[in-house]
Design a protein around this motif. Structure first.
Motif, PDB file in Angstrom:
ATOM      1  N   ASN A   1       0.810  -1.228   0.000  1.00  0.00           N
ATOM      2  CA  ASN A   1       0.000   0.000   0.000  1.00  0.00           C
ATOM      3  C   ASN A   1       0.836   1.267   0.000  1.00  0.00           C
ATOM      4  OD1 ASN A   1       0.944  -0.040   2.658  1.00  0.00           O
ATOM      5  ND2 ASN A   1      -0.991   0.726   3.515  1.00  0.00           N
ATOM      6  N   ILE A   2       2.120   1.167  -0.344  1.00  0.00           N
ATOM      7  CA  ILE A   2       2.969   2.360  -0.367  1.00  0.00           C
ATOM      8  C   ILE A   2       2.455   3.331  -1.428  1.00  0.00           C
ATOM      9  CG2 ILE A   2       5.275   3.250  -0.876  1.00  0.00           C
ATOM     10  CD1 ILE A   2       6.418   0.678   0.194  1.00  0.00           C
TER      11      ILE A   2
ATOM     12  N   ILE B   1     -11.302   8.624  -2.815  1.00  0.00           N
ATOM     13  CA  ILE B   1     -11.992   7.364  -3.108  1.00  0.00           C
ATOM     14  C   ILE B   1     -11.158   6.164  -2.697  1.00  0.00           C
ATOM     15  CG2 ILE B   1     -13.379   8.339  -4.972  1.00  0.00           C
ATOM     16  CD1 ILE B   1     -11.352   7.130  -6.954  1.00  0.00           C
ATOM     17  N   CYS B   2     -10.027   6.394  -2.046  1.00  0.00           N
ATOM     18  CA  CYS B   2      -9.137   5.307  -1.648  1.00  0.00           C
ATOM     19  C   CYS B   2      -9.325   4.992  -0.164  1.00  0.00           C
ATOM     20  CB  CYS B   2      -7.698   5.699  -1.961  1.00  0.00           C
ATOM     21  SG  CYS B   2      -6.546   4.304  -1.929  1.00  0.00           S
ATOM     22  N   GLY B   3      -8.324   4.375   0.448  1.00  0.00           N
ATOM     23  CA  GLY B   3      -8.380   4.036   1.863  1.00  0.00           C
ATOM     24  C   GLY B   3      -7.052   3.484   2.322  1.00  0.00           C
ATOM     25  N   SER B   4      -6.949   3.169   3.598  1.00  0.00           N
ATOM     26  CA  SER B   4      -5.710   2.650   4.174  1.00  0.00           C
ATOM     27  C   SER B   4      -5.257   1.364   3.495  1.00  0.00           C
ATOM     28  CB  SER B   4      -5.901   2.399   5.669  1.00  0.00           C
ATOM     29  OG  SER B   4      -6.200   3.596   6.348  1.00  0.00           O
ATOM     30  N   TRP B   5      -6.214   0.590   3.015  1.00  0.00           N
ATOM     31  CA  TRP B   5      -5.944  -0.666   2.295  1.00  0.00           C
ATOM     32  C   TRP B   5      -4.943  -0.446   1.164  1.00  0.00           C
ATOM     33  CZ3 TRP B   5      -8.103  -5.778   1.726  1.00  0.00           C
ATOM     34  CH2 TRP B   5      -8.013  -6.339   0.466  1.00  0.00           C
ATOM     35  N   SER B   6      -5.071   0.678   0.430  1.00  0.00           N
ATOM     36  CA  SER B   6      -4.258   0.906  -0.766  1.00  0.00           C
ATOM     37  C   SER B   6      -3.332   2.104  -0.678  1.00  0.00           C
ATOM     38  CB  SER B   6      -5.172   1.082  -1.995  1.00  0.00           C
ATOM     39  OG  SER B   6      -5.870  -0.105  -2.274  1.00  0.00           O
ATOM     40  N   SER B   7      -3.339   2.829   0.423  1.00  0.00           N
ATOM     41  CA  SER B   7      -2.502   4.025   0.520  1.00  0.00           C
ATOM     42  C   SER B   7      -1.938   4.184   1.927  1.00  0.00           C
ATOM     43  CB  SER B   7      -3.288   5.283   0.142  1.00  0.00           C
ATOM     44  OG  SER B   7      -2.576   6.447   0.479  1.00  0.00           O
ATOM     45  N   SER B   8      -0.617   4.139   2.022  1.00  0.00           N
ATOM     46  CA  SER B   8       0.041   4.354   3.317  1.00  0.00           C
ATOM     47  C   SER B   8      -0.143   5.799   3.783  1.00  0.00           C
ATOM     48  CB  SER B   8       1.532   4.028   3.193  1.00  0.00           C
ATOM     49  OG  SER B   8       2.127   4.767   2.124  1.00  0.00           O
TER      50      SER B   8
END
Length: 529
Positions: free
Chosen positions: A251-252, A259-266
């Motif tokens: 998720n770096i 529209i994203c979240g912690s799942w895909s973005s550090s």
């Protein structure tokens, strides 16, 4: 006029629609007129006495779709000379029913012919070429897997659930192999369902897109596979060698899209963690997402497995996180080059366009490299939605990629615009900008998760405004067709907008922003919801 109509049909219910008639009033009238089964001669009558006939027809049609009343039992009465054209226009673009609403001109009841709507089905030639059992078949459970940003595994990015073992525990790439997941009983059952012609509910994202006349992931994959040399065309419950890989290598990421979240973005995870008290952070989802998002740097067996299967790989998607920030993926590309596998492999990237690789020559040995830029809006709206990104930097990097394409023979450029609640009212401007850029391919990606950002979550007032803009947009024919399908999908169901409202307020507060400064029309609709 109504007296004459009463002689032709049995008027079940009637209402007059004025400019001042609200969407809520039209919905209530339709709900009060609903029957499980109508007599063949029964009709619901709308007398339109408004200056904006087409707008009122849109509102009526959306209500009929929502409550599931067939157009055969609806009569429109209006003195507007363009009303027949407007009825057909609405039927072509919005109606779930291929039959338009009927029209009474004061003398006769006019039943317009059934429309033949555009149907996107799998090309039968492709089905035949691959010896597929039927036209709703999906090849992905046989030849592909997705590695998620946190190390779980799915058949593909559109599938709703992660693959589990016999004990119901999710496979984890920190300790499990791709092969084990592919050969699991869970996947055997999924393949068996497709062989029997069953459409799995976990694949509803694709089925919904196809119902809205859009080309789904399932269909795109069949097209891609049919253009490759395939010798094994027998389909049983047993898997084939993995040919396609969707690698989300952690998720770096350097930005925090709405529209994203912690799942895909550090970066998104970091925002959420800073809001939590110190004592609660280690037990929180964003903390666990960041730890789990490091799996590609901890799992040596994963890379060993990729090396061992490299001779059979034909297509790799690198998404994210942001793939250009993940060094391990460049190391894997070098392995493929050093072992002479690269010339058989096509690569697809999804990038946020904020970065340009240090060494762009690494792609030269590969069969083909497609770089898809995630661009959902323009200027300040882009920066509001993709928080932390710079519109100026994006355009600078875009020009660098265009120059790379000019001096290469294996590079193509795509724009991947994710249609969501924040940009659906502004797609006309985006589409016209896209046409000026000279992309090789344009993909309007429909967001399904998280549900609060899916366009089905918009309140009715916003859907009406977005629908009118989409269907009246001055865009090229290729976009006009997509806009029609987007409007159809948006109005195919309703999702509670409260989650959207709560999420938007929370994000604005976190970032010291105001939606009204960037998306005033959406802010107005949410406020008046």
């Amino acid at each position: 006029m109504i007296k004459q109509l009463d002689e032709l049909v049995e008027v079940l219910n009637i209402t007059v629609v004025f400019d001042s008639t609200t969407v809520t009033e039209i919905n209530e009238f339709c709900k009060n007129s609903f029957k499980e089964k109508y007599n063949p001669n029964e009709r619901i009558v709308f007398v339109i006495n408004a200056s904006q006939t087409r707008q009122k027809l849109i509102e009526i049609q959306l209500a009929l779709n929502d409550i599931d009343i067939g157009n055969d039992f609806v009569v429109i009465v209006s003195t507007d000379k363009n009303v027949l054209d407007d009825i057909i226009w609405v039927a072509e673009r919005i109606s779930f029913d291929p039959r338009p609403m009927q029209y009474f001109d004061g003398k006769e009841l006019i039943k317009l012919p059934m429309l033949v709507k555009d149907k996107i089905i799998t090309d039968q030639n492709k089905v035949d070429k691959l010896n597929l059992p039927h036209s709703k078949f999906c090849v992905l459970p046989w030849i592909s897997l997705e590695a998620s940003p946190i190390g779980t595994i799915r058949p593909c990015c559109m599938f709703k659930d992660e693959i589990v073992n016999d004990h119901g525990i999710k496979f984890d790439l920190n300790k499990d192999s791709l092969k084990t997941a592919q050969q699991s009983e869970y996947m055997n059952q999924l393949r068996s369902m497709f062989l029997k012609g069953i459409q799995p509910v976990e694949c509803n994202n694709c089925w919904e897109e196809e119902k809205s006349n859009r080309t789904s992931k399932r269909m795109n994959t069949i097209l891609r596979l049919s253009n490759m040399f395939v010798t094994d065309k027998e389909w049983s419950a047993d898997p084939k060698d993995l040919m396609f890989l969707d690698l989300k290598l952690g998720n770096i990421c350097n930005i925090a899209c709405r529209i994203c979240g912690s799942w895909s973005s550090s970066t998104y995870a970091g925002e959420e963690l800073r809001e939590l008290p110190l004592k609660d952070r280690k037990d929180s989802f964003p903390y666990k997402a960041n730890r789990s998002g490091n799996w590609p740097r901890k799992s040596l067996t994963f890379w060993d497995e990729l090396h061992n299967m490299s001779s059979g790989i034909r297509y790799i998607e690198f998404t994210g996180g942001e793939p250009f920030m993940i060094q391990e993926h460049f190391d894997f590309l070098q392995y493929l080059i050093d072992n002479d596998y690269a010339r058989n492999i096509e690569i697809h990237y999804n990038t946020n366009t904020t970065l340009y690789p240090d060494d762009d020559t690494i792609w030269k040995p590969f069969k083909h490299v497609e770089v898809a830029f995630s661009i959902d809006d323009l200027g300040k709206r882009f920066e509001y939605q993709r928080y932390g990104a710079s519109w100026k930097t994006l355009n600078k990097n875009l020009e660098r990629f265009k120059k790379l394409r000019e001096r290469s023979n294996n590079i193509s450029l795509q724009v991947c615009s994710t249609v969501n609640v924040f940009n659906v009212m502004y797609l006309e401007e985006l589409a016209n900008w896209i046409d000026e850029q000279g992309f090789d391919f344009v993909y309007w990606n429909m967001l399904h998760d998280a549900i609060q950002h899916c366009i089905t979550s918009l309140p009715k007032s916003a859907k009406l405004r977005a629908t009118e803009r989409l269907l009246s947009a001055t865009v090229s024919e290729k976009h006009r067709k997509e806009f029609k399908n987007i409007a159809f999908f948006m109005n195919s169901r309703d999702t509670d907008p409260e989650l959207l409202i709560e999420d938007s307020l929370r994000m604005d507060k976190r970032r010291n922003q105001s939606m009204h400064d960037y998306l005033p029309e959406l802010a107005e609709c949410l406020r008046g919801k």
